[in-house]
Design a protein around this motif. Structure first.
Motif, PDB file in Angstrom:
ATOM      1  N   LEU A   6       0.845  -1.189   0.000  1.00  0.00           N
ATOM      2  CA  LEU A   6       0.000   0.000   0.000  1.00  0.00           C
ATOM      3  C   LEU A   6       0.883   1.242   0.000  1.00  0.00           C
ATOM      4  O   LEU A   6       1.626   1.483   0.954  1.00  0.00           O
ATOM      5  N   ALA A   7       0.795   2.011  -1.075  1.00  0.00           N
ATOM      6  CA  ALA A   7       1.721   3.133  -1.264  1.00  0.00           C
ATOM      7  C   ALA A   7       1.018   4.395  -1.733  1.00  0.00           C
ATOM      8  O   ALA A   7       1.630   5.258  -2.357  1.00  0.00           O
ATOM      9  N   ALA A   8      -0.277   4.520  -1.423  1.00  0.00           N
ATOM     10  CA  ALA A   8      -1.052   5.646  -1.949  1.00  0.00           C
ATOM     11  C   ALA A   8      -1.176   6.816  -0.975  1.00  0.00           C
ATOM     12  O   ALA A   8      -1.771   7.834  -1.317  1.00  0.00           O
ATOM     13  N   GLY A   9      -0.629   6.694   0.216  1.00  0.00           N
ATOM     14  CA  GLY A   9      -0.796   7.743   1.219  1.00  0.00           C
ATOM     15  C   GLY A   9      -0.054   9.028   0.877  1.00  0.00           C
ATOM     16  O   GLY A   9       1.002   9.000   0.228  1.00  0.00           O
ATOM     17  N   ARG A  10      -0.586  10.131   1.336  1.00  0.00           N
ATOM     18  CA  ARG A  10      -0.003  11.452   1.053  1.00  0.00           C
ATOM     19  C   ARG A  10       1.185  11.762   1.953  1.00  0.00           C
ATOM     20  O   ARG A  10       2.108  12.487   1.558  1.00  0.00           O
ATOM     21  N   GLY A  11       1.198  11.242   3.172  1.00  0.00           N
ATOM     22  CA  GLY A  11       2.307  11.501   4.078  1.00  0.00           C
ATOM     23  C   GLY A  11       2.337  12.921   4.601  1.00  0.00           C
ATOM     24  O   GLY A  11       3.405  13.539   4.694  1.00  0.00           O
ATOM     25  N   GLY A 107       3.201   0.420   3.070  1.00  0.00           N
ATOM     26  CA  GLY A 107       4.470   0.878   2.518  1.00  0.00           C
ATOM     27  C   GLY A 107       5.290   1.752   3.436  1.00  0.00           C
ATOM     28  O   GLY A 107       6.451   2.042   3.136  1.00  0.00           O
ATOM     29  N   ASP A 108       4.732   2.171   4.570  1.00  0.00           N
ATOM     30  CA  ASP A 108       5.432   3.121   5.431  1.00  0.00           C
ATOM     31  C   ASP A 108       5.838   2.546   6.780  1.00  0.00           C
ATOM     32  O   ASP A 108       6.046   3.287   7.732  1.00  0.00           O
ATOM     33  N   VAL A 109       5.941   1.216   6.879  1.00  0.00           N
ATOM     34  CA  VAL A 109       6.430   0.627   8.125  1.00  0.00           C
ATOM     35  C   VAL A 109       7.833   0.067   7.920  1.00  0.00           C
ATOM     36  O   VAL A 109       8.240  -0.252   6.795  1.00  0.00           O
ATOM     37  N   PHE A 110       8.575  -0.029   9.018  1.00  0.00           N
ATOM     38  CA  PHE A 110       9.922  -0.581   9.001  1.00  0.00           C
ATOM     39  C   PHE A 110       9.977  -1.646  10.084  1.00  0.00           C
ATOM     40  O   PHE A 110       9.640  -1.389  11.237  1.00  0.00           O
ATOM     41  N   THR A 111      10.396  -2.855   9.710  1.00  0.00           N
ATOM     42  CA  THR A 111      10.288  -3.966  10.655  1.00  0.00           C
ATOM     43  C   THR A 111      11.278  -5.075  10.323  1.00  0.00           C
ATOM     44  O   THR A 111      11.732  -5.204   9.179  1.00  0.00           O
ATOM     45  N   ASP A 112      11.589  -5.885  11.343  1.00  0.00           N
ATOM     46  CA  ASP A 112      12.396  -7.088  11.097  1.00  0.00           C
ATOM     47  C   ASP A 112      11.511  -8.339  11.049  1.00  0.00           C
ATOM     48  O   ASP A 112      12.003  -9.468  11.165  1.00  0.00           O
ATOM     49  N   PHE A 113      10.221  -8.150  10.866  1.00  0.00           N
ATOM     50  CA  PHE A 113       9.279  -9.269  10.738  1.00  0.00           C
ATOM     51  C   PHE A 113       9.731 -10.194   9.603  1.00  0.00           C
ATOM     52  O   PHE A 113      10.127  -9.750   8.532  1.00  0.00           O
ATOM     53  N   SER A 209       8.214  -0.234  13.364  1.00  0.00           N
ATOM     54  CA  SER A 209       8.037   1.206  13.471  1.00  0.00           C
ATOM     55  C   SER A 209       7.121   1.696  12.362  1.00  0.00           C
ATOM     56  O   SER A 209       7.305   1.352  11.193  1.00  0.00           O
ATOM     57  N   ASP A 210       6.149   2.498  12.750  1.00  0.00           N
ATOM     58  CA  ASP A 210       5.288   3.184  11.792  1.00  0.00           C
ATOM     59  C   ASP A 210       5.950   4.530  11.519  1.00  0.00           C
ATOM     60  O   ASP A 210       5.886   5.452  12.330  1.00  0.00           O
ATOM     61  N   VAL A 211       6.597   4.643  10.354  1.00  0.00           N
ATOM     62  CA  VAL A 211       7.391   5.835  10.049  1.00  0.00           C
ATOM     63  C   VAL A 211       6.461   6.925   9.512  1.00  0.00           C
ATOM     64  O   VAL A 211       6.424   7.213   8.320  1.00  0.00           O
ATOM     65  N   GLY A 212       5.697   7.541  10.420  1.00  0.00           N
ATOM     66  CA  GLY A 212       4.692   8.493  10.003  1.00  0.00           C
ATOM     67  C   GLY A 212       5.004   9.941  10.311  1.00  0.00           C
ATOM     68  O   GLY A 212       4.312  10.839   9.839  1.00  0.00           O
ATOM     69  N   THR A 213       6.055  10.183  11.099  1.00  0.00           N
ATOM     70  CA  THR A 213       6.435  11.547  11.457  1.00  0.00           C
ATOM     71  C   THR A 213       7.959  11.651  11.404  1.00  0.00           C
ATOM     72  O   THR A 213       8.674  10.643  11.379  1.00  0.00           O
ATOM     73  N   PHE A 214       8.470  12.892  11.404  1.00  0.00           N
ATOM     74  CA  PHE A 214       9.922  13.084  11.408  1.00  0.00           C
ATOM     75  C   PHE A 214      10.539  12.485  12.663  1.00  0.00           C
ATOM     76  O   PHE A 214      11.630  11.897  12.609  1.00  0.00           O
ATOM     77  N   GLU A 215       9.856  12.614  13.791  1.00  0.00           N
ATOM     78  CA  GLU A 215      10.393  12.069  15.039  1.00  0.00           C
ATOM     79  C   GLU A 215      10.535  10.557  14.951  1.00  0.00           C
ATOM     80  O   GLU A 215      11.559   9.992  15.366  1.00  0.00           O
TER      81      GLU A 215
END
Length: 227
Positions: A6-11, A107-113, A209-215
């Motif tokens: 899923l890669a349609a988000g505006r961010g 498309g916006d998560v980072f994981t070792d799953f 991690s849900d990479v949704g913000t700069f923090e």
């Protein structure tokens, strides 16, 4: 077996970075988020991937091409400006995904799953045709303390609990039976199926991690050891 990213988000929360860069191409340790997913899908034996896009989709297609560099075949599913929400985007892409259970990755998560587990879950859904989905859940992060779901003793999804949906799942196309394409969120559909006992839940305690913000982006890079 096929997969959809899923890669349609505006961010919006990553603006101004995402004013000129689609969120799935945001880099962690010098590599776009979506590329980590493509690598893990290919390593797990997936060969066909559908990617939807709405914001700066041409940049996604230009960056990833046909997928051959990962030994994948990528199909794109463009959406109108603003996107179709999660379920709406998946429903539009169903003709490309076929009639068997398929993997879905935000498309916006980072994981070792381990994506091999997603393949196993898809095989389980294929063997148990009465099931609509399998969701992988993580301990509630700071930005979602109230949680999304729980898991009962039989491994079925509960409507309430202290776990958060990870954005890693397997869906059976029949969960969308009779629903026409449009701007449609996924959560209400899954909750209806969960009420019927047709959704499995699996708990994951590794890195996510849900990479949704700069923090969160900065924290993810720090966790990954590149900051």
């Amino acid at each position: 077996m096929k997969a959809m990213i899923l890669a349609a988000g505006r961010g919006n929360r990553l603006r101004p970075l995402t004013d000129t860069l689609p969120k799935p191409l945001v880099e962690v340790c010098g590599k776009p988020l979506i590329v980590y997913h493509l690598e893990k899908l290919a390593e797990a034996g997936i060969r066909e991937v559908v990617i939807n896009h709405a914001w700066l989709g041409d940049k996604i297609e230009s960056a990833l091409g046909d997928g051959s560099r990962w030994n994948l075949q990528i199909h794109y599913s463009p959406e109108p400006e603003g996107g179709l929400e999660t379920a709406g985007g998946i429903i539009r892409a169903l003709p490309k995904l076929g009639d068997q259970p398929f993997i879905v990755v935000n498309g916006d998560v980072f994981t070792d799953f381990d994506f091999h587990e997603l393949v196993r879950q898809a095989q389980e859904l294929n063997d148990r045709s009465e099931l609509h989905a399998c969701l992988n859940l993580v301990p509630n992060p700071a930005h979602n303390r109230s949680g999304d779901f729980g898991i009962d003793e039989a491994g079925k999804l509960l409507q309430q609990g202290d776990l958060t949906f990870s954005g890693l799942s397997v869906l059976n196309p029949q969960v969308f039976a009779g629903i026409e394409e449009g701007f449609i969120p996924l959560a209400p559909i899954l909750r209806t199926s969960a009420e019927q006992g047709k959704v499995l839940g699996r708990s994951f305690n590794g890195y996510w991690s849900d990479v949704g913000t700069f923090e969160r982006l900065q924290q993810t890079e720090q966790d990954a050891g590149c900051r």
